[in-house]
Design a protein around this motif. Structure first.
Motif, PDB file in Angstrom:
ATOM      1  N   THR A   1      37.115 -46.771   1.615  1.00 54.14           N
ATOM      2  CA  THR A   1      37.043 -47.910   0.884  1.00 54.14           C
ATOM      3  C   THR A   1      36.758 -47.536  -0.572  1.00 54.14           C
ATOM      4  O   THR A   1      37.522 -47.681  -1.543  1.00 54.14           O
ATOM      5  N   CYS A   2      36.006 -46.483  -0.729  1.00 61.49           N
ATOM      6  CA  CYS A   2      35.416 -46.098  -2.137  1.00 61.49           C
ATOM      7  C   CYS A   2      36.737 -44.959  -2.553  1.00 61.49           C
ATOM      8  O   CYS A   2      37.037 -45.191  -3.899  1.00 61.49           O
ATOM      9  N   VAL A   3      37.085 -44.131  -1.869  1.00 57.35           N
ATOM     10  CA  VAL A   3      38.283 -43.262  -2.164  1.00 57.35           C
ATOM     11  C   VAL A   3      39.596 -43.827  -2.300  1.00 57.35           C
ATOM     12  O   VAL A   3      40.291 -43.667  -3.664  1.00 57.35           O
ATOM     13  N   TYR A   4      40.148 -44.535  -1.308  1.00 59.95           N
ATOM     14  CA  TYR A   4      41.295 -45.212  -1.511  1.00 59.95           C
ATOM     15  C   TYR A   4      41.397 -46.509  -2.125  1.00 59.95           C
ATOM     16  O   TYR A   4      42.319 -46.914  -2.390  1.00 59.95           O
ATOM     17  N   GLY A   5      40.463 -47.025  -2.189  1.00 61.68           N
ATOM     18  CA  GLY A   5      40.203 -48.366  -2.665  1.00 61.68           C
ATOM     19  C   GLY A   5      39.457 -48.443  -4.391  1.00 61.68           C
ATOM     20  O   GLY A   5      40.368 -48.295  -5.219  1.00 61.68           O
ATOM     21  N   LEU A   6      38.440 -48.291  -4.350  1.00 63.43           N
ATOM     22  CA  LEU A   6      37.771 -48.511  -5.602  1.00 63.43           C
ATOM     23  C   LEU A   6      38.067 -47.395  -6.569  1.00 63.43           C
ATOM     24  O   LEU A   6      38.545 -47.659  -7.866  1.00 63.43           O
ATOM     25  N   LEU A   7      38.012 -46.089  -6.383  1.00 63.83           N
ATOM     26  CA  LEU A   7      38.274 -44.969  -7.321  1.00 63.83           C
ATOM     27  C   LEU A   7      39.806 -44.993  -7.551  1.00 63.83           C
ATOM     28  O   LEU A   7      40.316 -44.815  -8.658  1.00 63.83           O
ATOM     29  N   ALA A   8      40.534 -45.259  -6.667  1.00 65.46           N
ATOM     30  CA  ALA A   8      42.066 -45.135  -6.808  1.00 65.46           C
ATOM     31  C   ALA A   8      42.551 -46.345  -7.594  1.00 65.46           C
ATOM     32  O   ALA A   8      43.207 -45.849  -8.701  1.00 65.46           O
ATOM     33  N   VAL A   9      41.917 -47.590  -7.313  1.00 69.88           N
ATOM     34  CA  VAL A   9      42.455 -48.842  -8.186  1.00 69.88           C
ATOM     35  C   VAL A   9      41.910 -48.516  -9.560  1.00 69.88           C
ATOM     36  O   VAL A   9      42.551 -48.639 -10.635  1.00 69.88           O
ATOM     37  N   ALA A  10      40.546 -48.154  -9.573  1.00 72.91           N
ATOM     38  CA  ALA A  10      39.876 -47.813 -11.036  1.00 72.91           C
ATOM     39  C   ALA A  10      40.721 -46.834 -11.993  1.00 72.91           C
ATOM     40  O   ALA A  10      41.145 -47.084 -12.963  1.00 72.91           O
ATOM     41  N   ALA A  11      41.122 -45.921 -11.233  1.00 75.52           N
ATOM     42  CA  ALA A  11      41.889 -44.622 -11.818  1.00 75.52           C
ATOM     43  C   ALA A  11      43.311 -45.089 -12.159  1.00 75.52           C
ATOM     44  O   ALA A  11      43.955 -44.738 -13.402  1.00 75.52           O
ATOM     45  N   HIS A  12      43.884 -45.512 -11.385  1.00 77.32           N
ATOM     46  CA  HIS A  12      45.519 -45.619 -11.369  1.00 77.32           C
ATOM     47  C   HIS A  12      46.073 -47.181 -11.528  1.00 77.32           C
ATOM     48  O   HIS A  12      47.101 -47.401 -11.570  1.00 77.32           O
ATOM     49  N   GLY A  13      45.138 -48.337 -11.148  1.00 80.66           N
ATOM     50  CA  GLY A  13      45.586 -49.460 -11.285  1.00 80.66           C
ATOM     51  C   GLY A  13      45.872 -50.220 -12.449  1.00 80.66           C
ATOM     52  O   GLY A  13      45.266 -49.609 -13.636  1.00 80.66           O
ATOM     53  N   THR A  14      46.732 -51.187 -12.560  1.00 84.68           N
ATOM     54  CA  THR A  14      46.927 -51.597 -13.990  1.00 84.68           C
ATOM     55  C   THR A  14      45.849 -52.655 -14.394  1.00 84.68           C
ATOM     56  O   THR A  14      44.782 -52.788 -13.350  1.00 84.68           O
ATOM     57  N   PRO A  15      45.633 -53.075 -15.426  1.00 85.18           N
ATOM     58  CA  PRO A  15      44.654 -53.933 -15.809  1.00 85.18           C
ATOM     59  C   PRO A  15      44.593 -55.131 -14.924  1.00 85.18           C
ATOM     60  O   PRO A  15      43.528 -55.768 -14.372  1.00 85.18           O
ATOM     61  N   GLU A  16      45.667 -55.502 -14.496  1.00 85.98           N
ATOM     62  CA  GLU A  16      45.852 -56.789 -13.548  1.00 85.98           C
ATOM     63  C   GLU A  16      45.305 -56.519 -12.137  1.00 85.98           C
ATOM     64  O   GLU A  16      44.527 -57.202 -11.696  1.00 85.98           O
ATOM     65  N   GLN A  17      45.749 -55.433 -11.731  1.00 91.29           N
ATOM     66  CA  GLN A  17      45.342 -54.747 -10.380  1.00 91.29           C
ATOM     67  C   GLN A  17      43.762 -54.639 -10.309  1.00 91.29           C
ATOM     68  O   GLN A  17      43.069 -55.087  -9.326  1.00 91.29           O
ATOM     69  N   ARG A  18      43.268 -54.041 -11.519  1.00 88.77           N
ATOM     70  CA  ARG A  18      41.785 -53.661 -11.425  1.00 88.77           C
ATOM     71  C   ARG A  18      41.116 -54.956 -11.423  1.00 88.77           C
ATOM     72  O   ARG A  18      40.025 -55.184 -10.689  1.00 88.77           O
ATOM     73  N   GLU A  19      41.341 -55.918 -12.256  1.00 88.56           N
ATOM     74  CA  GLU A  19      40.793 -57.298 -12.466  1.00 88.56           C
ATOM     75  C   GLU A  19      40.842 -58.102 -10.994  1.00 88.56           C
ATOM     76  O   GLU A  19      39.851 -58.860 -10.634  1.00 88.56           O
ATOM     77  N   ARG A  20      41.885 -58.036 -10.214  1.00 87.83           N
ATOM     78  CA  ARG A  20      42.364 -58.700  -9.115  1.00 87.83           C
ATOM     79  C   ARG A  20      41.773 -58.155  -7.791  1.00 87.83           C
ATOM     80  O   ARG A  20      40.856 -58.675  -6.955  1.00 87.83           O
ATOM     81  N   LEU A  21      41.652 -56.640  -7.818  1.00 92.70           N
ATOM     82  CA  LEU A  21      41.048 -55.947  -6.775  1.00 92.70           C
ATOM     83  C   LEU A  21      39.729 -55.416  -6.609  1.00 92.70           C
ATOM     84  O   LEU A  21      39.069 -55.419  -5.552  1.00 92.70           O
ATOM     85  N   LEU A  22      39.173 -54.898  -7.882  1.00 92.50           N
ATOM     86  CA  LEU A  22      37.829 -54.408  -7.938  1.00 92.50           C
ATOM     87  C   LEU A  22      36.739 -55.262  -7.431  1.00 92.50           C
ATOM     88  O   LEU A  22      35.810 -54.752  -6.685  1.00 92.50           O
ATOM     89  N   PRO A  23      36.602 -56.583  -7.697  1.00 89.39           N
ATOM     90  CA  PRO A  23      35.576 -57.186  -7.472  1.00 89.39           C
ATOM     91  C   PRO A  23      35.291 -57.353  -5.928  1.00 89.39           C
ATOM     92  O   PRO A  23      34.428 -57.414  -5.327  1.00 89.39           O
ATOM     93  N   GLY A  24      36.548 -57.632  -5.194  1.00 92.63           N
ATOM     94  CA  GLY A  24      36.527 -57.728  -3.668  1.00 92.63           C
ATOM     95  C   GLY A  24      36.335 -56.335  -3.166  1.00 92.63           C
ATOM     96  O   GLY A  24      35.526 -56.498  -1.974  1.00 92.63           O
ATOM     97  N   ILE A  25      36.548 -55.443  -3.491  1.00 87.99           N
ATOM     98  CA  ILE A  25      36.412 -53.961  -2.924  1.00 87.99           C
ATOM     99  C   ILE A  25      34.848 -53.725  -3.308  1.00 87.99           C
ATOM    100  O   ILE A  25      34.071 -53.397  -2.230  1.00 87.99           O
ATOM    101  N   GLY A  26      34.303 -54.208  -4.323  1.00 90.32           N
ATOM    102  CA  GLY A  26      32.828 -54.069  -4.654  1.00 90.32           C
ATOM    103  C   GLY A  26      32.062 -54.780  -3.621  1.00 90.32           C
ATOM    104  O   GLY A  26      30.769 -54.327  -3.475  1.00 90.32           O
ATOM    105  N   ASP A  27      32.370 -56.204  -3.304  1.00 91.31           N
ATOM    106  CA  ASP A  27      31.425 -56.866  -2.464  1.00 91.31           C
ATOM    107  C   ASP A  27      31.740 -57.061  -1.049  1.00 91.31           C
ATOM    108  O   ASP A  27      31.115 -57.514  -0.205  1.00 91.31           O
TER     109      ASP A  27
END
Length: 357
Positions: free
Chosen positions: A80-106
């Motif tokens: 989850t941290c590698v393929y989700g959080l770090l991948a989205v944080a590094a390569h996601g668009t602002p919209e993807q980061r805003e939409r996905l990161l909170p759910g990955i974190g919780d």
């Protein structure tokens, strides 16, 4: 370079060690079977450890994964941290980061990775496996990935297509999932995609970065698995007597344990260096491959030693040290075994030499 953890990284590591130590007991691991422990996953997310990885960086994640590896805790933390959080944080668009990161974190969004297990970027464009995933112009994925660790836990899958592009798809859009049992209990599954809707993650450079990040992170996990195996062997040989003396007093036992300790340190320091370089914004592709090679070759030696030093007890499938053996063997081959990684490292070094002025 300085691998000394920051105060935040050290505090997160210590917290992770307490949670894993309290909840990932041999009895609970046995009760979980081949699946994950939802209570442990809830505790990790509730403590903020998953969400904190964005700030802690890859080095912080490696420290946390070492603690998971010591107990072989059955949670999709690394994926989850590698393929989700770090991948989205590094390569996601602002919209993807805003939409996905909170759910990955919780913890409500769990991500696994369907990346090639052999050859990595080197194989992209050179081999045409009929099972490889293909992406249409509309972002629909078709193909088969035979084994995806933690797929049965996941809500989303990060998929690499045959061209090396990364796509994120919801498990609900890929209903063809079959359970696959590995030697290590990683809740794996076979993923069959038939026109599944997906969204692109990052550009052409994302695949190489995510793969290098994964190899570094899982090298950290292997360091913990190996350290846990050796710790159990040291405890066993210190109390088990033969001819009136503890086994640990035998020179042959001491030498095997010393070699294992040095192997663990090699895995750890190469993983730390690769992670530190990524966090510092420095090139780290060759360093990630070096860490992966040590994790494969040295990790296998250490878990073999851990099992061997337990003697007949190590042959017991229910003994805790056997879990370390199984995890170490799976991590040995995950994302490329030693010989494959070494070949890829050599090719990468040659290619870098060729482009230098």
């Amino acid at each position: 370079m300085d691998f000394t953890p920051t105060e935040e990284q050290a505090a997160a590591r210590d917290l992770a060690a307490r949670i894993f130590g309290d909840l990932a007991t041999p009895e609970r691991l046995t009760a979980a079977g081949t699946g994950s422990d939802p209570e442990l996953w809830k505790a990790l997310c509730g403590a903020g450890l998953v969400g904190a990885v964005e700030e802690l960086g890859l080095l912080g994640l490696v420290l946390l994964l070492e603690e998971q590896g010591r107990t072989t805790a059955q949670v999709p933390f690394a994926s989850t941290c590698v393929y989700g959080l770090l991948a989205v944080a590094a390569h996601g668009t602002p919209e993807q980061r805003e939409r996905l990161l909170p759910g990955i974190g919780d913890g409500s969004v769990v991500v696994c990775g369907a990346l090639p297990a052999q050859g990595g970027v080197r194989a992209v464009g050179k081999t045409r496996d009929v099972r490889a995933v293909r992406a249409s112009a509309q972002g629909e994925l078709t193909g088969v990935v035979p084994v995806v660790p933690w797929l049965r836990d996941a809500t989303h899958v990060l998929v690499a297509d045959r061209q090396g592009e990364l796509w994120l798809t919801a498990v609900a859009d890929a209903p063809h999932i079959e359970a696959v049992e590995l030697t290590a209990p990683w809740a794996a599954g076979r993923l069959t995609l038939d026109g599944a809707a997906a969204e692109r993650l990052g550009g052409p450079e994302a695949h190489a970065d995510v793969l290098a990040t994964a190899r570094t992170a899982f090298a950290g996990l292997q360091a913990g698995v190996a350290a846990g195996s050796l710790a159990r062997a040291v405890a066993h040989t210190g109390t088990r007597e033969q001819f009136g003396r503890p086994l640990a007093t035998r020179q042959a036992v001491q030498l095997r344990a010393a070699d294992a300790y040095m192997d663990i340190e090699a895995i750890r320091v190469t993983a730390y260096e690769a992670a530190w370089r990524r966090d510092a914004g420095l090139p780290y592709g060759t360093h990630a491959l070096t860490a992966a090679w040590w994790a494969s070759e040295a990790g296998r030696r250490v878990v073999d030693t851990g099992q061997h030093l337990h003697g007949g007890a190590g042959a017991d499938l229910d003994h805790p040290v056997h879990r370390h053996f199984l995890w170490g063997r799976q991590l040995d081959a995950y994302l490329g075994c030693g010989a494959e990684v070494l070949q890829e490292l050599g090719e990468l070094i040659v290619s870098e030499e060729e482009v230098r002025p």
